[in-house]
Design an enzyme around this catalytic site. Structure first.
Site, PDB file in Angstrom:
ATOM      1  N   LYS A  98      15.708  92.065  23.380  1.00  0.00           N
ATOM      2  CA  LYS A  98      14.512  91.615  24.093  1.00  0.00           C
ATOM      3  C   LYS A  98      14.315  92.410  25.373  1.00  0.00           C
ATOM      4  CE  LYS A  98      16.089  87.350  24.369  1.00  0.00           C
ATOM      5  NZ  LYS A  98      17.353  87.439  23.611  1.00  0.00           N
ATOM      6  N   ARG A 174      13.182  78.231  25.210  1.00  0.00           N
ATOM      7  CA  ARG A 174      14.429  78.279  24.458  1.00  0.00           C
ATOM      8  C   ARG A 174      14.766  76.929  23.857  1.00  0.00           C
ATOM      9  NH1 ARG A 174      16.883  82.849  27.362  1.00  0.00           N
ATOM     10  NH2 ARG A 174      18.470  83.740  26.007  1.00  0.00           N
ATOM     11  N   ARG A 209      27.376  95.895  26.128  1.00  0.00           N
ATOM     12  CA  ARG A 209      26.256  96.031  27.082  1.00  0.00           C
ATOM     13  C   ARG A 209      26.754  96.270  28.503  1.00  0.00           C
ATOM     14  NH1 ARG A 209      21.834  91.612  26.934  1.00  0.00           N
ATOM     15  NH2 ARG A 209      23.662  90.278  26.757  1.00  0.00           N
ATOM     16  N   ARG A 238      27.945  91.755  32.158  1.00  0.00           N
ATOM     17  CA  ARG A 238      27.506  90.378  32.412  1.00  0.00           C
ATOM     18  C   ARG A 238      28.643  89.405  32.124  1.00  0.00           C
ATOM     19  NH1 ARG A 238      21.706  89.431  29.650  1.00  0.00           N
ATOM     20  NH2 ARG A 238      22.800  87.563  28.936  1.00  0.00           N
ATOM     21  N   ARG A 249      26.374  81.283  22.577  1.00  0.00           N
ATOM     22  CA  ARG A 249      24.938  81.493  22.843  1.00  0.00           C
ATOM     23  C   ARG A 249      24.154  81.614  21.541  1.00  0.00           C
ATOM     24  NH1 ARG A 249      25.816  86.576  26.341  1.00  0.00           N
ATOM     25  NH2 ARG A 249      23.609  86.976  25.996  1.00  0.00           N
TER      26      ARG A 249
HETATM   27  P1  AP5 Z   1      19.224  93.574  25.383  1.00  0.00           P
HETATM   28  O1  AP5 Z   1      17.941  94.266  25.370  1.00  0.00           O
HETATM   29  O2  AP5 Z   1      19.878  93.331  26.701  1.00  0.00           O
HETATM   30  O3  AP5 Z   1      19.154  92.225  24.551  1.00  0.00           O
HETATM   31  P2  AP5 Z   1      18.541  90.824  24.926  1.00  0.00           P
HETATM   32  O4  AP5 Z   1      17.907  90.296  23.701  1.00  0.00           O
HETATM   33  O5  AP5 Z   1      17.702  90.931  26.135  1.00  0.00           O
HETATM   34  O6  AP5 Z   1      19.887  90.058  25.175  1.00  0.00           O
HETATM   35  P3  AP5 Z   1      20.300  88.975  26.239  1.00  0.00           P
HETATM   36  O7  AP5 Z   1      21.784  88.809  26.081  1.00  0.00           O
HETATM   37  O8  AP5 Z   1      19.828  89.305  27.608  1.00  0.00           O
HETATM   38  O9  AP5 Z   1      19.622  87.739  25.714  1.00  0.00           O
HETATM   39  P4  AP5 Z   1      19.965  86.312  25.967  1.00  0.00           P
HETATM   40  O10 AP5 Z   1      18.793  85.656  25.441  1.00  0.00           O
HETATM   41  O11 AP5 Z   1      21.253  85.876  25.430  1.00  0.00           O
HETATM   42  O12 AP5 Z   1      20.237  86.288  27.526  1.00  0.00           O
HETATM   43  P5  AP5 Z   1      19.325  85.951  28.778  1.00  0.00           P
HETATM   44  O13 AP5 Z   1      19.643  86.941  29.810  1.00  0.00           O
HETATM   45  O14 AP5 Z   1      17.938  85.743  28.406  1.00  0.00           O
HETATM   46  O15 AP5 Z   1      20.190  94.367  24.431  1.00  0.00           O
HETATM   47  C1  AP5 Z   1      21.543  93.981  24.262  1.00  0.00           C
HETATM   48  C2  AP5 Z   1      22.406  95.243  24.060  1.00  0.00           C
HETATM   49  O16 AP5 Z   1      22.032  95.881  22.857  1.00  0.00           O
HETATM   50  C3  AP5 Z   1      22.236  96.282  25.159  1.00  0.00           C
HETATM   51  O17 AP5 Z   1      23.455  96.876  25.422  1.00  0.00           O
HETATM   52  C4  AP5 Z   1      21.257  97.290  24.583  1.00  0.00           C
HETATM   53  O18 AP5 Z   1      21.445  98.560  25.106  1.00  0.00           O
HETATM   54  C5  AP5 Z   1      21.571  97.212  23.106  1.00  0.00           C
HETATM   55  N1  AP5 Z   1      20.402  97.435  22.272  1.00  0.00           N
HETATM   56  C6  AP5 Z   1      19.160  96.947  22.466  1.00  0.00           C
HETATM   57  N2  AP5 Z   1      18.331  97.353  21.469  1.00  0.00           N
HETATM   58  C7  AP5 Z   1      19.070  98.072  20.614  1.00  0.00           C
HETATM   59  C8  AP5 Z   1      18.793  98.756  19.388  1.00  0.00           C
HETATM   60  N3  AP5 Z   1      17.568  98.739  18.834  1.00  0.00           N
HETATM   61  N4  AP5 Z   1      19.793  99.394  18.762  1.00  0.00           N
HETATM   62  C9  AP5 Z   1      21.057  99.413  19.302  1.00  0.00           C
HETATM   63  N5  AP5 Z   1      21.371  98.809  20.464  1.00  0.00           N
HETATM   64  C10 AP5 Z   1      20.402  98.129  21.120  1.00  0.00           C
HETATM   65  O19 AP5 Z   1      19.948  84.547  29.181  1.00  0.00           O
HETATM   66  C11 AP5 Z   1      21.228  84.431  29.674  1.00  0.00           C
HETATM   67  C12 AP5 Z   1      21.563  82.959  29.913  1.00  0.00           C
HETATM   68  O20 AP5 Z   1      20.659  82.366  30.851  1.00  0.00           O
HETATM   69  C13 AP5 Z   1      21.495  82.065  28.692  1.00  0.00           C
HETATM   70  O21 AP5 Z   1      22.668  82.095  27.918  1.00  0.00           O
HETATM   71  C14 AP5 Z   1      21.260  80.708  29.349  1.00  0.00           C
HETATM   72  O22 AP5 Z   1      22.437  80.170  29.833  1.00  0.00           O
HETATM   73  C15 AP5 Z   1      20.366  81.034  30.517  1.00  0.00           C
HETATM   74  N6  AP5 Z   1      18.918  80.933  30.169  1.00  0.00           N
HETATM   75  C16 AP5 Z   1      18.025  81.961  30.077  1.00  0.00           C
HETATM   76  N7  AP5 Z   1      16.807  81.498  29.737  1.00  0.00           N
HETATM   77  C17 AP5 Z   1      16.921  80.156  29.600  1.00  0.00           C
HETATM   78  C18 AP5 Z   1      16.016  79.125  29.244  1.00  0.00           C
HETATM   79  N8  AP5 Z   1      14.737  79.374  28.951  1.00  0.00           N
HETATM   80  N9  AP5 Z   1      16.469  77.863  29.181  1.00  0.00           N
HETATM   81  C19 AP5 Z   1      17.758  77.583  29.482  1.00  0.00           C
HETATM   82  N10 AP5 Z   1      18.674  78.512  29.819  1.00  0.00           N
HETATM   83  C20 AP5 Z   1      18.257  79.780  29.876  1.00  0.00           C
END
Ligand code: AP5
Length: 604
Positions: A98, A174, A209, A238, A249
């Protein structure tokens, strides 16, 4: 061929008359003799007056398939306004990419990126109260409580930059409650993108990552290592990117995903996220560009859409060309057919654009009236095609459904009127643009026909047959369709006598209630003397969002004919109201329905 014993017209099709709303002297007419020309009926209320325009969106493609542009309807008044900015939601499992795609989307579309994960991490690193509360949930791979995140997101969305530039919401909603919180505030994206990546890939992506705290850029030790040692030296991992936390997660994500996407079914686009980030972005880019194009086109609104009902009524009078004449001449001329296709299409589009989801079109010109021996299934199919292709042109995936054989054993069968309909639909020319199979699909009526990717459903003449009731299947289908539009074209949902009792499955009250839940978006019915199909005495027309207009047909000395507006009604008029209008009598609100209407009104 004529629809009845009407004299054959020797003159060519007369020119069409502009509609006038002047009062006319009461004609002499036997008040007990008027009837609707077909036996289906239902009550419905409506709103303002009629108007005609050509949707700028709907007539671009498929011009070889049918004549959807009626030259007589040109001259649409439109209002050009600045198009609304894009509103995008991106979703997917942890590490589905994402954040990576958001970087590319922001570069290309300039949207304000709102990532709840980033917002929360900022709070944590700043040591705020919110951050301190959120930290324990995030570190455990759990969701931060809804109220904390929702407050944060709605506050961010309400800022001026998001309103002006549009937004890209990443990681929210979410949970179902979060989705509902946005719905309650009428915050809805134009498109909901879901990145789909297999579980085993996700874990490797998370564990590898690395983030650049200076630029916010996302790297991966193997997939996307940084260009320089300097960057490499400052990268951080992270806290929640351990294998164990990622698994937790992922579990949380899976538990909530279905409930969230049910809120956005009609705008969901699932994308294979297990490809190179550039290829994935190509798909996203073309989707967003299309949405943006559609929004720009939609911002050229028919001026009437935003006017008050009163203004609609007055401003449209000189635009609408009036009811076409010679409606008893069969086959109907192409011009007459196109007139009605356009009329139905515009009303339907207005209703769908207004967010109406349970709609019905009822039109019984002779070629569409199964009670008449001049009924033509081809005209019904053409009408359906015009409507379906028009919505497909707007980027909607339309499923056109015909009921299949109903019942079992000796009771199996389908209404004669629909025999062969599905085959005709499948073999019809759906244009040279590959709409068939992508934007247009043919199906039958029932819950299992409702696919996630369908945006709307057009149901061709759903009807009960002797001994068999379609309503249970219809109900199951509309339940499965949720808030996606379901449009019934010439439904016939009244009870038919059945020997099997199958008609009674749902209970009559419930059946009637269900059938009445569909709102009329188009109604056109010719009026005849009771028990006859000639001469035509007048017509009732209603186009969403409009009143029911009553018109009287009058012969002119030249041998031509015309329709004169007599009266308008906010709800479908009863036969007594129609008779009174023809006699020039004042409205009698207390009068009970009588005569043939008294019978019809008890039947759906
Ligand atoms: P990346 O682009 O960082 O992936 P992402 O989908 O953004 O992953 P996140 O881990 O950030 O998502 P998440 O939803 O778990 O975490 P968030 O920060 O939102 O890519 C990941 C890796 O893959 C990178 O190394 C990248 O280089 C690689 N990559 C990307 N595309 C690729 C490709 N095509 N091919 C190969 N490699 C690739 O949330 C974190 C925490 O916050 C949650 O666990 C929760 O506790 C809290 N939180 C956030 N939002 C909420 C909410 N709405 N409600 C409640 N809690 C929340």
């Amino acid at each position: 061929m004529l629809a009845s014993s009407a004299p054959t017209a020797t003159t060519s099709l007369p020119s069409l008359h502009p509609l006038t709303y002047n009062a006319i002297p009461a004609p002499s007419l036997n008040p007990s003799c008027l009837s609707f020309s077909s036996s289906s009926s239902s009550s419905s209320s409506s709103s303002s007056s009629s108007y005609s325009y050509l949707s700028p969106l709907s007539f671009g493609l498929h011009s070889k398939t049918h004549d959807r542009i009626n030259p007589k309807l040109k001259g649409l008044r439109v209002r050009c306004s600045k198009s609304e900015p894009l509103k995008v939601m991106i979703s997917g499992a942890p590490a589905s990419g994402k954040g990576t795609q958001c970087e590319l989307i922001v570069q290309k579309f300039g949207l304000v990126h709102i990532s709840t994960g980033d917002l929360l991490r900022d709070e944590v690193s700043s040591g705020t109260e919110i951050g301190n509360k959120a930290k324990e949930f995030m570190n455990a791979g759990k969701l931060v409580p809804d109220e904390i995140v929702t407050t944060m997101v709605t506050a961010r969305l309400s800022r001026q930059d998001a309103k002006e530039k549009g937004w890209l919401l990443d990681g929210y909603p979410r949970s179902f409650a979060q989705a509902q919180a946005l719905e309650e505030l009428s915050i809805r994206p134009d498109i909901y993108i879901v990145l789909d990546v297999p579980d085993e890939i996700l874990i490797d992506r998370c564990v590898g990552r690395r983030l650049d705290p200076e630029t916010g850029k996302i790297y991966h030790v193997k997939n996307f290592p940084p260009d320089s040692d300097e960057i490499k030296a400052r990268l951080v991992t992270r806290a929640d990117d351990t294998e164990e936390k990622v698994k937790s997660r992922l579990e949380v994500y899976k538990k909530n995903a279905a409930a969230i996407s049910s809120t956005y079914t009609s705008i969901t686009n699932k994308i294979d996220g297990n490809r190179s980030k550039e290829i994935i972005f190509e798909d996203i880019d073309s989707l967003l560009s299309q949405v943006q194009k559609d929004k720009t086109a939609k911002s050229v609104k028919p001026v009437l859409q935003t006017e008050s009902r009163l203004n609609l009524a007055s401003s449209s009078r000189d635009k609408w060309r009036g009811i076409p004449t010679r409606l008893n001449n069969i086959p109907h001329s192409r011009e007459i057919r196109n007139y009605f296709y356009d009329d139905v299409l515009q009303a339907t589009q207005r209703a769908v654009n207004d967010g109406r989801t349970r709609l019905k079109v009822e039109i019984n010109i002779p070629e569409l009236n199964p009670e008449m021996d001049v009924y033509r299934i081809g005209t019904l199919m053409e009408l359906v095609r015009v409507i379906a292709l028009s919505f497909a042109d707007d980027g909607k995936r339309v499923k056109v459904c015909v009921q299949g054989s109903m019942g079992e054993g000796a009771l199996a069968g389908m209404p004669l009127q629909l025999a062969g309909t599905r085959k005709i639909l499948e073999f019809m020319d759906w244009g040279d643009y590959g709409a068939m199979g992508t934007f247009i699909k043919i199906g039958s009526i029932g819950a299992k026909e409702v696919d996630e990717q369908d945006d709307m459903f057009i149901l061709v003449a759903p009807q009960n047959a002797v001994g068999n009731c379609i309503i249970d299947d219809l109900k199951a289908m509309t339940d499965a369709a949720g808030n996606r539009p379901v449009i019934l074209i010439n439904p016939r949902l009244k009870d038919l006598p059945g020997s099997s009792g199958i008609m009674q499955t749902m209970g009559r009250d419930k059946r009637l209630e269900y059938a009445a839940s569909f709102e009329s978006c188009y109604f056109f019915r010719l009026l005849y003397y009771a028990g006859t199909q000639y001469p035509i005495m007048g017509a009732i027309r209603m186009t969403y969002p409009s009143v029911y207009e009553l018109h009287k047909r009058v012969d002119e000395p030249s041998g031509k004919e015309k329709y004169i507006p007599l009266s308008t009604f906010t709800a479908r008029p009863t036969i007594d109201e129609i008779n009174d209008a023809f006699l020039g009598k004042p409205r009698n609100k207390d009068k009970k329905a009588s005569g043939i209407w008294g019978f019809l009104s008890g039947v759906f």
